[in-house]
Scaffold this active site. Structure first.
Site, short mmCIF file in Angstrom:
data_model
loop_
_atom_site.label_atom_id
_atom_site.label_comp_id
_atom_site.label_asym_id
_atom_site.label_seq_id
_atom_site.Cartn_x
_atom_site.Cartn_y
_atom_site.Cartn_z
N HIS A 457 0.71 -1.08 -0.12
CA HIS A 457 -0.02 0.09 0.01
C HIS A 457 0.74 1.34 -0.06
CE1 HIS A 457 -3.52 -2.39 1.91
NE2 HIS A 457 -3.41 -2.63 0.75
C1 FAD Z 1 0.12 -7.16 -5.74
C2 FAD Z 1 -0.74 -5.81 -5.44
C3 FAD Z 1 -2.09 -5.88 -4.63
C4 FAD Z 1 -2.75 -5.05 -4.30
N1 FAD Z 1 -3.83 -5.11 -3.93
C5 FAD Z 1 -4.65 -4.03 -3.40
C6 FAD Z 1 -5.95 -4.22 -3.05
O1 FAD Z 1 -6.71 -5.20 -3.29
N2 FAD Z 1 -6.71 -3.12 -2.84
C7 FAD Z 1 -5.94 -1.85 -2.65
O2 FAD Z 1 -6.56 -0.75 -2.05
N3 FAD Z 1 -4.68 -1.68 -2.88
C8 FAD Z 1 -4.07 -2.60 -3.15
N4 FAD Z 1 -2.69 -2.39 -3.86
C9 FAD Z 1 -2.14 -1.04 -4.08
C10 FAD Z 1 -2.97 -0.37 -5.22
O3 FAD Z 1 -3.18 -1.19 -6.33
C11 FAD Z 1 -2.05 0.89 -5.37
O4 FAD Z 1 -1.93 1.46 -4.25
C12 FAD Z 1 -2.40 1.82 -6.71
O5 FAD Z 1 -2.60 0.69 -7.88
C13 FAD Z 1 -1.27 2.77 -6.91
O6 FAD Z 1 -1.72 3.62 -7.90
P1 FAD Z 1 -0.63 4.40 -8.53
O7 FAD Z 1 -1.31 5.07 -9.69
O8 FAD Z 1 0.02 5.38 -7.32
O9 FAD Z 1 0.60 3.42 -8.92
P2 FAD Z 1 0.35 2.14 -10.07
O10 FAD Z 1 -1.16 1.67 -10.01
O11 FAD Z 1 1.27 1.15 -9.73
O12 FAD Z 1 0.78 2.75 -11.56
C14 FAD Z 1 1.89 3.28 -11.91
C15 FAD Z 1 2.06 2.94 -13.19
O13 FAD Z 1 3.33 3.71 -13.75
C16 FAD Z 1 3.99 3.02 -14.73
N5 FAD Z 1 5.44 3.27 -14.72
C17 FAD Z 1 6.40 3.20 -13.75
N6 FAD Z 1 7.36 3.63 -13.94
C18 FAD Z 1 7.39 4.06 -15.13
C19 FAD Z 1 8.11 5.00 -16.07
N7 FAD Z 1 9.57 5.26 -15.63
N8 FAD Z 1 7.81 5.28 -17.24
C20 FAD Z 1 6.68 5.09 -17.76
N9 FAD Z 1 5.57 4.38 -16.86
C21 FAD Z 1 5.97 4.02 -15.86
C22 FAD Z 1 3.88 1.56 -14.31
O14 FAD Z 1 4.07 0.36 -15.37
C23 FAD Z 1 2.45 1.68 -13.91
O15 FAD Z 1 1.61 1.49 -14.96
C24 FAD Z 1 -2.05 -3.66 -4.35
C25 FAD Z 1 -0.87 -3.38 -4.85
C26 FAD Z 1 -0.13 -4.71 -5.64
C27 FAD Z 1 1.13 -4.23 -6.02
#
Ligand code: FAD
Length: 516
Positions: A457
């Site tokens: 998280h």
């Molecule tokens: C295995 C797992 C299970 C989880 N289960 C839950 C759940 O059931 N419920 C819950 O509330 N939360 C859960 N979480 C957490 C939740 O999914 C994340 O907090 C949320 O998706 C975060 O969103 P974000 O946009 O911050 O990052 P992310 O969703 O991780 O998105 C980041 C994106 O940026 C891209 N990226 C990274 N670096 C670069 C770069 N240099 N150039 C271009 N693109 C890049 C990645 O490929 C990705 O697509 C889980 C996380 C994981 C990993």
């Protein structure tokens, strides 16, 4: 220069896919998305493995949709953290648990940002707008026409979930039929972004629905390596597109690469704590001490129980019920979580790995037990100017006696559930910890430490208040924002996926309002 747009969104995950879709509603705004992972053009191109909500694809390290990040959960406890690397980001590989943050989380963030745009009252219209609640859509706090479908599996549909519900009742815990309604914490079904057994990641819910717009371009396989910052203004990004170097230019750049990658990208671009950057051989462009100085996440251990008889396969989701409760002197909204899996641990990763099987007669079933008190610990330090060298990420779990006590209380609460007469109907008992360990603080601490994991998280690496403002603008620079869970000063009392979507909505609203 290879591409130019009004806005460059880096990463199409929980927040980025939402932000790009919302910004491109304005036909006068050219939006370019750079996503490091593969980018299907239509939902049908998503591998079925990644949509089946009976599995958690991110539990499979080494899977094509997962980036593995080496981290340290506590001194001497190395761990590999998975992050989604696919359109939809971690929402494509996560558990599908979609629970709103609590009112006190929003108040805490609004106070840290010094801006009431993050107060519960101000975000509620966006929480309504982002969902179609399949159970409570006509309730005042819910929406019935937003992009994300949110449903709950009735616990009576599975004997293990029904037994958990009865056990919680036997223990005097309140019922919480809608965990997205800010009621007293207790037992209830888990709101999830799942419809008809398919997890609706943010790519499917938002981005692909907007893909036909001529002002929206999505580049899959495009990994940003660093930002071009010229005289205090972000002007573009250097990226690799299918292995080829490219330059992307935009009036405004929004980092949505997630709470581990966004601070790393800022550091690689010379934005962060000056002394640390210099030590890593990085030229300092803008001294911003709070970038990566700490993070916020939730420690977790698995507590398993052995079924008395073979359990049926869950109909549509791996998730059974969830019990939230406050720790001693802790948060009234509940800072301990016991989350039930209806699928054995070894079968959770992905159908491709298990032949599609979700039951194994006699196999223990897990409770995911975690302490979700809002804490800032650890940190992310970039040690090399080479983007290929991973940053040093420390979670700093179990540092204080309070951290350890909360985990003990969480494990004991799970053991209390398992020891009820109601749960004994389906369970032969826990596989561990045994009664002696449960009764001894030091033994239980050692048991937790030996099994320490994380909820995945991560938040708080580019916090509002000291690194960005309430609209994600990086303090002290022009043309640069961060919009992902990095900006939450501290993790919410619940999982952050629903809040990641909200961040996309809040920052899109801020950018709309600034444009007038
Ligand atoms: C295995 C797992 C299970 C989880 N289960 C839950 C759940 O059931 N419920 C819950 O509330 N939360 C859960 N979480 C957490 C939740 O999914 C994340 O907090 C949320 O998706 C975060 O969103 P974000 O946009 O911050 O990052 P992310 O969703 O991780 O998105 C980041 C994106 O940026 C891209 N990226 C990274 N670096 C670069 C770069 N240099 N150039 C271009 N693109 C890049 C990645 O490929 C990705 O697509 C889980 C996380 C994981 C990993």
């Amino acid at each position: 220069m290879d591409r130019r747009a009004d806005v460059l969104v880096v990463g199409a995950g929980g927040s980025g896919a939402v932000l790009a879709a919302r910004l491109s509603e304005d036909p006068g705004r050219e939006v370019l998305v750079a996503e490091a992972g593969p980018a299907p053009r239509v939902p049908a191109e998503f591998p079925a493995d990644l949509l089946d909500a009976r599995f958690v694809p991110g539990a499979r390290l080494g899977g094509a949709a997962v980036r593995a990040v080496p981290v340290l959960l506590a001194p001497g406890t190395p761990y590999t953290a998975p992050r989604g690397r696919f359109l939809g980001g971690s929402t494509t590989v996560n558990g599908g648990y979609f629970v709103r943050a609590r009112r006190e989380d929003f108040d805490r963030w609004a106070a840290a940002a010094g801006d009431d745009r993050w107060s519960y009252e101000r975000v509620l219209p966006l929480l309504r707008a982002l969902e179609t609640d399949l159970d409570f859509g006509d309730a005042p706090e819910h929406g019935d026409r937003g992009p994300v479908p949110v449903g709950r599996a009735d616990p009576s549909g599975h004997p293990a979930a029904a037994a958990f519900e009865a056990a919680a009742r036997e223990l005097g815990r309140p019922g919480e039929p809608d965990k997205n309604a800010q009621g007293a914490p207790g037992f209830g079904p888990v709101p999830s972004n799942v419809r008809d057994g398919r997890r609706a990641n943010t790519a499917i819910a938002y981005l692909l629905a907007a893909a036909h717009r001529p002002n929206l371009t999505v580049l899959g396989g495009c990994a940003v390596r660093s930002l071009i910052i010229d005289r205090g203004r972000a002007a573009g990004a250097v990226a690799e597109l299918d292995g080829r170097p490219v330059t992307l230019e935009a009036d405004e750049i929004v980092l949505c690469a997630g709470a581990l990658a966004s601070p790393h990208l800022l550091h690689l671009s010379g934005v962060g704590p000056a002394a640390d950057l210099e030590r890593g051989g990085i030229r300092v462009v803008h001294d911003l001490p709070s970038v990566g100085v700490a993070l916020s996440d939730h420690p977790q251990v698995i507590v398993e129980w052995t079924p008395r008889r073979p359990m049926p396969a869950p109909a549509s989701s791996w998730l059974g019920g969830a019990l939230h409760l406050p720790s001693t002197g802790g948060h009234e909204a509940g800072d301990l979580e016991i989350l039930q899996s209806l699928v054995p641990l070894a079968l959770l990763p992905a159908p491709g790995l298990t032949g599609g099987t979700v039951t194994a007669p006699g196999a223990p079933l897990p409770f995911l037990v975690s302490a979700q008190a809002p804490r800032r610990t650890g940190g992310l330090r970039t040690v090399s100017a080479d983007p290929g060298v991973p940053p040093r990420v420390e979670y700093g779990y179990l540092e204080t006696e309070d951290d350890r006590r909360r985990m003990r209380e969480a494990v004991r609460a799970a053991a209390a559930v398992a020891s009820t007469a109601a749960f004994a109907e389906v369970s032969r008992g826990l596989t561990g910890p045994d009664a002696r360990t449960l009764g001894d603080d030091r033994a239980l601490d050692a048991w937790v430490r030996a099994r320490l994991g994380t909820c995945q998280h991560t938040c708080g690496t580019v916090p509002m208040g000291s690194a960005v403002d309430a609209g994600g603008r990086v303090l002290g620079l022009e043309g640069l924002r961060v919009a992902d869970t990095s900006i939450l000063p501290v993790a919410p009392l619940r999982g952050p996926a629903a809040t990641a979507v909200l961040i996309g909505e809040v920052v899109a609203r801020a950018m709309r309002e600034e444009r007038g």
